[in-house]
Design an enzyme around this catalytic site. Structure first.
Site, PDB file in Angstrom:
ATOM      1  N   SER A  77       0.811  -1.222   0.000  1.00  0.00           N
ATOM      2  CA  SER A  77       0.000   0.000   0.000  1.00  0.00           C
ATOM      3  C   SER A  77       0.842   1.269   0.000  1.00  0.00           C
ATOM      4  CB  SER A  77      -0.931   0.011   1.219  1.00  0.00           C
ATOM      5  OG  SER A  77      -0.197  -0.087   2.424  1.00  0.00           O
ATOM      6  N   ASP A 241      -6.159   7.732   8.796  1.00  0.00           N
ATOM      7  CA  ASP A 241      -6.258   6.460   9.500  1.00  0.00           C
ATOM      8  C   ASP A 241      -5.172   6.298  10.558  1.00  0.00           C
ATOM      9  OD1 ASP A 241      -3.973   5.894   8.065  1.00  0.00           O
ATOM     10  OD2 ASP A 241      -4.735   4.057   7.147  1.00  0.00           O
ATOM     11  N   HIS A 244      -1.198   4.958   7.711  1.00  0.00           N
ATOM     12  CA  HIS A 244      -0.521   5.218   6.437  1.00  0.00           C
ATOM     13  C   HIS A 244      -0.045   6.674   6.374  1.00  0.00           C
ATOM     14  CE1 HIS A 244      -2.931   1.627   5.377  1.00  0.00           C
ATOM     15  NE2 HIS A 244      -1.897   1.348   4.613  1.00  0.00           N
TER      16      HIS A 244
END
Length: 394
Positions: A77, A241, A244
């Site tokens: 990611s 979040d 990240h």
């Protein structure tokens, strides 16, 4: 067992197809992963909800004459750019824009990274990437965090990473790997989860570095590059979040990778005149496993293949060069310029991450370290005081 020996052992197990138990830590590791799993469930309630996706950053960056440079991004990611708001804010897009500016040529970015990917998924990514771009000029791989959190055996993870680097090198690409980030730097994670995650992620990063350099690539330590910034400005450096990176966080990681990517593409003439390591900054040539161990404690450090006396290997294995291509500087409040950080200032040294990086500024390095590679422990091994003679991108 020191981290250098663990890194060699993991890399050797990867090379010969051996396993090392649960993440290579035996019974204690299995118990630790039980704790990790339980506390990870708690952490999920602390951090925000994951994003549904990420912006697609594949496309052409920059302009100019000539055939576009072909740039592949692979990984998890972080490579995808989860947490970025726009395509141009990802690590791949930032590096592509920088390379386009330095080279005067357009850069065609093809991103095949996958959210949640482990190192075992790199095989499929390499296949898709080379199908889309048969002859890439450079590839960047960002992987490792999910191998730690998903309990992937380190030797298996490292073996798949090494095979990916080898395949890309065989296709003619220069390869730069951003090693596993220091998961112990994520502030919302409770103890002892953070301590366990730090050790496991650093061990994996060291083993990744050994495997990447053995396969002919270059490794750049990501480490705790964002931890100090997270503590000071969590709403700026991390996304909503709280796990990240935000666009600002991705820019910081890209700034650590861009000098190595540019050097790999020979944008500054290092192919004709290789740079010599600066001992005063703690740069040196030494055994690969020891260089890998030092790199994981100094975010932004590059480890690349080297030769001594025309030989790639010595009594202790492969030779490697350790370089600090970026150096921190602190802006002056009045003039907006930069000033040197005192050598004895807290957090000074090439691992400092709480300041901006400036071109050609002085090194805030700590005295008392000659840059010798004789130690294979977990100490920082930071270099002695001295002034940088080179620009940031060398």
């Amino acid at each position: 067992m020191g981290r250098a020996r663990r890194a060699r052992k993991i890399a050797q197990a990867a090379a010969y197809g051996g396993g090392m138990g649960v993440a290579g830590l035996g019974a204690l590791g299995a118990l630790g992963y039980g704790i990790l799993r339980g506390e990870a469930m708690m952490a999920r309630r602390i951090v925000g909800q994951p994003f549904e996706g990420a912006p697609s950053d594949s496309g052409t960056y920059g302009s100019g004459s000539g055939v576009p440079l072909q740039f592949l991004v692979l990984g998890d990611s972080t490579g995808v750019g989860m947490g970025a708001d726009h395509p141009h804010q990802t690590i791949g897009a930032t590096i592509a824009s920088g390379v386009a500016a330095f080279s005067g040529r357009p850069v065609e970015l093809t991103n095949v990274a996958v959210i949640g990917a482990e190192s075992t998924g790199l095989d499929e990514q390499v296949e898709r990437g080379l199908a889309a771009v048969p002859a890439p000029d450079v590839a960047v791989i960002m992987v490792g965090a999910n191998d730690v959190t998903h309990r992937i055996d380190k030797s298996i993870a490292v073996r798949h990473l090494e095979m990916a680097v080898h395949c890309l090198r065989e296709a003619g690409a220069e390869v730069v790997v951003g090693t596993c980030p220091d998961l112990g730097a994520i502030q919302p994670l409770p103890q002892p989860l953070r301590l366990l995650a730090r050790r496991w992620s650093r061990d994996l990063a060291a083993a990744q570095t050994v495997a990447v350099v053995e396969a002919g690539g270059r490794a750049v330590s990501i480490g705790d590059l964002l931890s100090e910034a997270f503590s000071a400005e969590p709403h700026v450096m991390f996304s909503k979040d709280r796990f990240h990176p935000s666009p600002a966080g991705y820019a910081r990681v890209a700034a650590a990778l861009l000098p190595t990517v540019s050097a790999a593409l020979d944008l500054f003439g290092e192919g004709r005149t290789p740079i010599q390591p600066n001992l005063r900054r703690g740069e040196s040539v030494g055994p690969l496993a020891v260089a890998a161990t030092r790199a994981v404690t100094q975010p932004g450090t590059e480890v690349a293949p080297a030769e001594v006396g025309g030989q790639a290997r010595g009594a202790h294995g492969r030779w490697a060069v350790l370089l600090h291509r970026i150096r921190p500087a602190v802006p002056l409040p009045a003039s907006g310029g930069t000033r040197e950080v005192p050598a004895d200032a807290p957090g000074s040294g090439p691992g400092t991450t709480g300041t901006a990086y400036a071109l050609g500024e002085a090194d805030p390095l700590r005295a008392g370290d000659s840059g010798d590679y004789g130690s294979s422990g977990d100490s920082d091994g930071r270099p002695s005081d001295g002034r940088a003679e080179d620009p940031v991108l060398r």
